[in-house]
Design a protein around this motif. Sequence first.
Motif, mmCIF file in Angstrom:
data_model
loop_
_atom_site.group_PDB
_atom_site.id
_atom_site.type_symbol
_atom_site.label_atom_id
_atom_site.label_comp_id
_atom_site.label_asym_id
_atom_site.label_seq_id
_atom_site.Cartn_x
_atom_site.Cartn_y
_atom_site.Cartn_z
ATOM 1 N N TYR A 1 9.296 -6.990 18.237
ATOM 2 C CA TYR A 1 8.986 -7.982 17.196
ATOM 3 C C TYR A 1 10.227 -8.795 16.848
ATOM 4 O O TYR A 1 10.156 -10.010 16.635
ATOM 5 C CB TYR A 1 8.422 -7.276 15.959
ATOM 6 N N GLU B 1 -0.767 -12.350 17.836
ATOM 7 C CA GLU B 1 0.435 -11.610 17.479
ATOM 8 C C GLU B 1 1.693 -12.458 17.601
ATOM 9 O O GLU B 1 2.547 -12.454 16.705
ATOM 10 C CB GLU B 1 0.550 -10.373 18.379
ATOM 11 N N ALA C 1 5.596 -8.022 10.865
ATOM 12 C CA ALA C 1 4.812 -8.004 12.099
ATOM 13 C C ALA C 1 4.648 -6.584 12.634
ATOM 14 O O ALA C 1 3.547 -6.144 12.970
ATOM 15 C CB ALA C 1 5.471 -8.889 13.155
ATOM 16 N N ILE D 1 0.800 -4.757 12.339
ATOM 17 C CA ILE D 1 0.095 -4.472 13.593
ATOM 18 C C ILE D 1 -0.200 -2.978 13.729
ATOM 19 O O ILE D 1 -1.140 -2.579 14.421
ATOM 20 C CB ILE D 1 0.924 -4.964 14.812
ATOM 21 N N ILE E 1 -1.063 -11.737 12.236
ATOM 22 C CA ILE E 1 -0.753 -10.384 12.702
ATOM 23 C C ILE E 1 -1.906 -9.440 12.367
ATOM 24 O O ILE E 1 -2.266 -8.562 13.159
ATOM 25 C CB ILE E 1 0.554 -9.870 12.071
ATOM 26 N N ALA F 1 -4.454 -9.961 14.837
ATOM 27 C CA ALA F 1 -4.014 -9.336 16.085
ATOM 28 C C ALA F 1 -4.314 -7.844 16.070
ATOM 29 O O ALA F 1 -4.700 -7.259 17.096
ATOM 30 C CB ALA F 1 -2.520 -9.573 16.304
ATOM 31 N N ARG G 1 -6.552 -5.996 18.691
ATOM 32 C CA ARG G 1 -5.990 -4.871 19.429
ATOM 33 C C ARG G 1 -6.925 -3.666 19.343
ATOM 34 O O ARG G 1 -7.094 -2.935 20.327
ATOM 35 C CB ARG G 1 -4.614 -4.526 18.860
ATOM 36 N N THR H 1 1.938 -4.392 23.465
ATOM 37 C CA THR H 1 1.764 -5.750 22.987
ATOM 38 C C THR H 1 3.036 -6.187 22.269
ATOM 39 O O THR H 1 4.048 -5.527 22.333
ATOM 40 C CB THR H 1 0.548 -5.841 22.042
ATOM 41 N N ALA H 2 2.938 -7.292 21.585
ATOM 42 C CA ALA H 2 4.057 -7.888 20.839
ATOM 43 C C ALA H 2 4.882 -8.784 21.724
ATOM 44 O O ALA H 2 5.217 -8.445 22.826
ATOM 45 C CB ALA H 2 4.970 -6.865 20.214
#
Length: 321
Positions: A32, A92, A104, A108, A161, A164, A168, A320-321
């Motif tokens: 992040y 994201e 973030a 998440i 976020i 996201a 996710r 992810t990210a």
Amino acid sequence: MSDPTSLRSAAKRASVVDALLLAVAVAWGSTYWVAKELVSQDTVLAVLGVRMTLTAAALGLILVLMRKRLQKTEAAIGCILGLLLSTVFTFETFGIAATSATNAGLIISLTIVMTPVLETLVGKRKLSRLFYLAAVIAVAGVYFLATGGAAASFGFGDLLILLAAVARAVHVTGMHRLSAGRSIDSLNLTFVQMATCALVFLIMSRLWGMPVPAYTGGMDWSAALQMAYLVIVCTVFPFFIQMWAVRKTSPTRVSLLLGTEPVWAAIIGVTLAGDVLGPIGIFGVVLVLAGTMWGQRLELKAPPTASVASREPEEIRTPTA
């Protein structure tokens, strides 16, 4: 009676596995901050296009070296999941560009409590009341973290976020549902997902923001190193560590160690990214970490048929990210 030498050797191997899994959690926690350093609002899609293309190329090369063959089922499922994953990355990364690295990384992490709830709706499986309490604690923590107690200050980046995290959870649930009962190779599936994401972002970057060719032409050494870090350290390295570790220790232990990702995201956000948290923000961090980690532990005690985000390492978690 056990041999003391064998016990020491086993303990040493276990400590190595734990250390590498924690290294993966730290790497994911750092994404992040690194991603925020790398992107701006008009370069998000170009950055994602480059990252996904390089990741797919690296995984593709490994597939060739390992002489793996891609099955039609893996390609079909991988494309579907890749489209879902590209949605996660889009929300994201645009969110990262508009909020702090700490926010973030912690928002998440709500995926950990969202996925079991989604699985309950899809699979009609009951969750314990304690799990819902843990989820409420985590959501309350996000409120205090992102707003400082003032609802009007919940930023657009924080909202992205949060979206996201929802996407996710859908991706994780879809991964389990689509792959259940099928013989699917994790490396093949991950390669197809990354290749699909690469194609999506290469096309999207031509429609909005800076195109990939223009972005790569203007990259300096700092950006190139950050990109290499995201591809190698935060994507390829974690994938193979998970594949190796899940065979050396229990899936529960893998899940719990990787579940420390939001802890590292918070630490790195405050120490390296320079994020400043007031007393209410710190209280929010504590609630998020307590809620998500408690929820994860409760879900790991659920029946084996359950499939949730906290168990994703059994299938190999896609970073992810």
